[in-house]
Every structure is written in C-alpha cells, then in structure tokens.
Design a protein around this motif. Structure first.
Motif, PDB file in Angstrom:
ATOM      1  N   LYS A   1       2.839   3.487  -5.304  1.00 21.64           N
ATOM      2  CA  LYS A   1       1.812   3.860  -6.280  1.00 21.64           C
ATOM      3  C   LYS A   1       2.031   3.162  -7.611  1.00 21.64           C
TER       4      LYS A   1
ATOM      5  N   THR B   1      -6.618   1.240   0.803  1.00 21.76           N
ATOM      6  CA  THR B   1      -6.102   2.608   0.723  1.00 21.76           C
ATOM      7  C   THR B   1      -6.415   3.259  -0.623  1.00 21.76           C
TER       8      THR B   1
ATOM      9  N   GLU C   1       0.817  -1.210   0.000  1.00 22.74           N
ATOM     10  CA  GLU C   1       0.000   0.000   0.000  1.00 22.74           C
ATOM     11  C   GLU C   1       0.857   1.268   0.000  1.00 22.74           C
ATOM     12  N   ASN C   2       2.179   1.098   0.158  1.00 24.65           N
ATOM     13  CA  ASN C   2       3.076   2.254   0.190  1.00 24.65           C
ATOM     14  C   ASN C   2       3.735   2.540  -1.152  1.00 24.65           C
TER      15      ASN C   2
ATOM     16  N   ARG D   1      -4.884  -5.137   0.839  1.00 25.77           N
ATOM     17  CA  ARG D   1      -4.175  -4.051   1.528  1.00 25.77           C
ATOM     18  C   ARG D   1      -4.168  -2.791   0.679  1.00 25.77           C
ATOM     19  N   ARG D   2      -4.013  -2.957  -0.617  1.00 27.09           N
ATOM     20  CA  ARG D   2      -4.000  -1.797  -1.502  1.00 27.09           C
ATOM     21  C   ARG D   2      -5.393  -1.215  -1.699  1.00 27.09           C
TER      22      ARG D   2
END
Length: 291
Positions: free
Chosen positions: A204, A234, A201-202, A230-231
């Motif tokens: 892009k 967010t 998720e960190n 997880r993605r």
C-alpha cells in the motif's frame, strides 16, 4: 522555481557497522526519512542525499553491496539489509519511512515495500518489474551459475536468468546497449519471468515510477507501465512519469549530468534526462514528505 526548503543547511554523518553509508539531514531535523539506493554502478548517492536533505528530508545513502561483510556483487543480497536501513532512520527520529532507488536499487526498493510494510512510499527510477539474475559474485565469490539478486529470510527470490549465449554488439558510437539482452531473456524464459514478477499490488506504499523510453540498459518504461497496471487493477493509485526520449539515468533538479560512459550506452540525452527528473520532482517530494 526552487522552493525555500531546497536551501536548508544540512549535516552529514558517515555510518559504519551493520548499516553502511552516509546520513544527510537538515540541520533543523526531519520527521521524514528516505533510504537512497544506488544502482549496479555502486555507491555514489551522496549528492542525491544532499539534494533531498536540502528539500527537508533525512536521507540515508545506503551501501548495500561491496562493503565489509557484504556480497561483492549484486548476488543474493539479503533484503533485510534495507530493512536495517529503515531501522536506522526510525532510530534517528524519522516517523515516515520511504525509499528512492535507481535501476537495481529501484528493484530492491520495490521489494522492500512489499516485504516491509513500514515503507510508506517508493520512488523507483528506471525500474524493472521482475527480479533479474545476479550481477557479479555472491559472498562465495562465484558469479555463475545464475542466482537471484535477492534473498529474504535466507531464501532466494525467484528470478529471471539472462541468456548466457548473448554477446554485446557495439553501436556505431562504440557503446554497448544491454537492453536487447534483457528483452531476449524475457522471451527465452517466459515461465521464470512470470514467477519473478514483483507483486507491487501487495504493497500500500505510494509508488512514483520514473522511466524513459530510450533507456538502453533495460526496458524500464514498459516495466513501469506493467507495475502501474498491476496496481491499478487492484485499485491502488500509482504515479508514472515518463519521457520517450529520456534514458536510464533521470536527473533530478540540481543534480549534475551523469558521467559519460566509455562502454555502456544508457540512452537519452542530458536535456531529456533532466526534463524527466524535473517533471518527476514535485511528485517525488510529495510522496517522500507525505501528508
């Protein structure tokens, strides 16, 4: 139906020195470069690089362990190794930088996208969702005690150990499935498992996850679903291509069936592995080529 770009003439170049591997590109050049990462079985990405180059991509099949000056196993491999691969692709004229990895190579590609924000897309074939312990020896020649597979800026990443008491039990066909080893180790080390999660998720970067439900190496389909969820939590879209009967080695269109193993069971069948790769192929190309 094959697209015309799959028949492009290609040029191959061996790469030595700080970056090791083979660079394959369309003879007409390309502005999209992809780092192609093998799994724990070692180097063997040339055919996949050729396939990608014929589809219009500049493909660098990177050797990242077992080469000169590299760890002999997947043990505390500097993730900067992969950033150096991106550097080379950039120097060769690639404006869009991506990575495609299988198994442990997928693990590395996912971490690369988190730590090196130049990574525009990742295609992760049979990925994990955490960093697992080393497979083989580090530069000191030692395989045990367990250590991380990766380092970043000289520091090892958190990892999940594997149960040292686990013993393989051959199946009726005489082959050994390692999946239970990973599943049991997750239950044995729940705190390590949480700490070693790959923070997908960190990044892009565009993510394309490809996994088979019959993967007998490790549970890649549950892992891929975890990464996707997880993605999505967010707001980051992720493509997941799955096939229940496919195994650990999805086969992209034009690739030969994987060599049979006399020891390890990878799961799936040639037909299902090929069907999974065929379903993933347009998403792979879209991600790697970019807009």
């Amino acid at each position: 139906m094959s697209s015309p770009t799959e028949f492009l003439d290609i040029v191959e170049q061996e790469i030595t020195g700080a970056v090791q591997g083979v660079l394959v590109r369309p003879a007409t050049g390309s502005r999209a470069g992809v780092l192609v990462l093998h799994g724990s079985y070692g180097p063997g990405t040339l055919d996949r690089c050729r396939l990608l180059a014929r589809a219009g991509l500049m493909a660098l099949g990177l050797r990242w362990y077992g080469g000169e000056g590299q760890p002999p196993g997947i043990c505390e491999v500097p993730l900067e190794t992969f950033s150096a691969g991106l550097d080379l692709l950039q120097t060769e004229g690639a404006g869009r930088l991506s990575a495609l990895g299988l198994s442990k190579g997928a693990e590395a590609a996912l971490w690369l996208s988190v730590l090196d924000q130049r990574t525009a897309a990742v295609v992760a074939l049979s990925p994990p969702s955490v960093t697992w312990a080393n497979l083989g020896a580090g530069t000191d020649g030692q395989s045990h005690p367990w250590r991380s597979s990766w380092t970043w800026q000289g520091e090892p990443l958190p990892f999940v150990p594997r149960d040292k008491t686990w013993e393989p039990k051959p199946r009726e066909d005489g082959l050994v499935s390692l999946r239970g080893w990973y599943e049991h180790s997750r239950e044995l080390y729940p705190d390590h498992y949480e700490a070693a999660a790959i923070p997908a998720e960190n990044t892009k970067a565009e993510l394309v996850l490809v996994a088979g439900g019959d993967d007998q190496t490790w549970p890649s389909l549950p892992a891929a679903r975890t990464l996707r969820d997880r993605r999505l939590a967010t707001g980051l879209p992720t493509v997941l291509i799955e096939r229940p009967a496919a195994g650990h080695r999805p086969r992209l269109p034009g690739e030969e069936p994987a060599s049979p193993s006399t020891y390890l069971c990878y799961g799936g069948t040639d037909a299902d592995d090929a069907a999974l790769g065929t379903a993933a192929w347009p998403h792979v190309l879209n991600a790697l080529r970019g807009p």
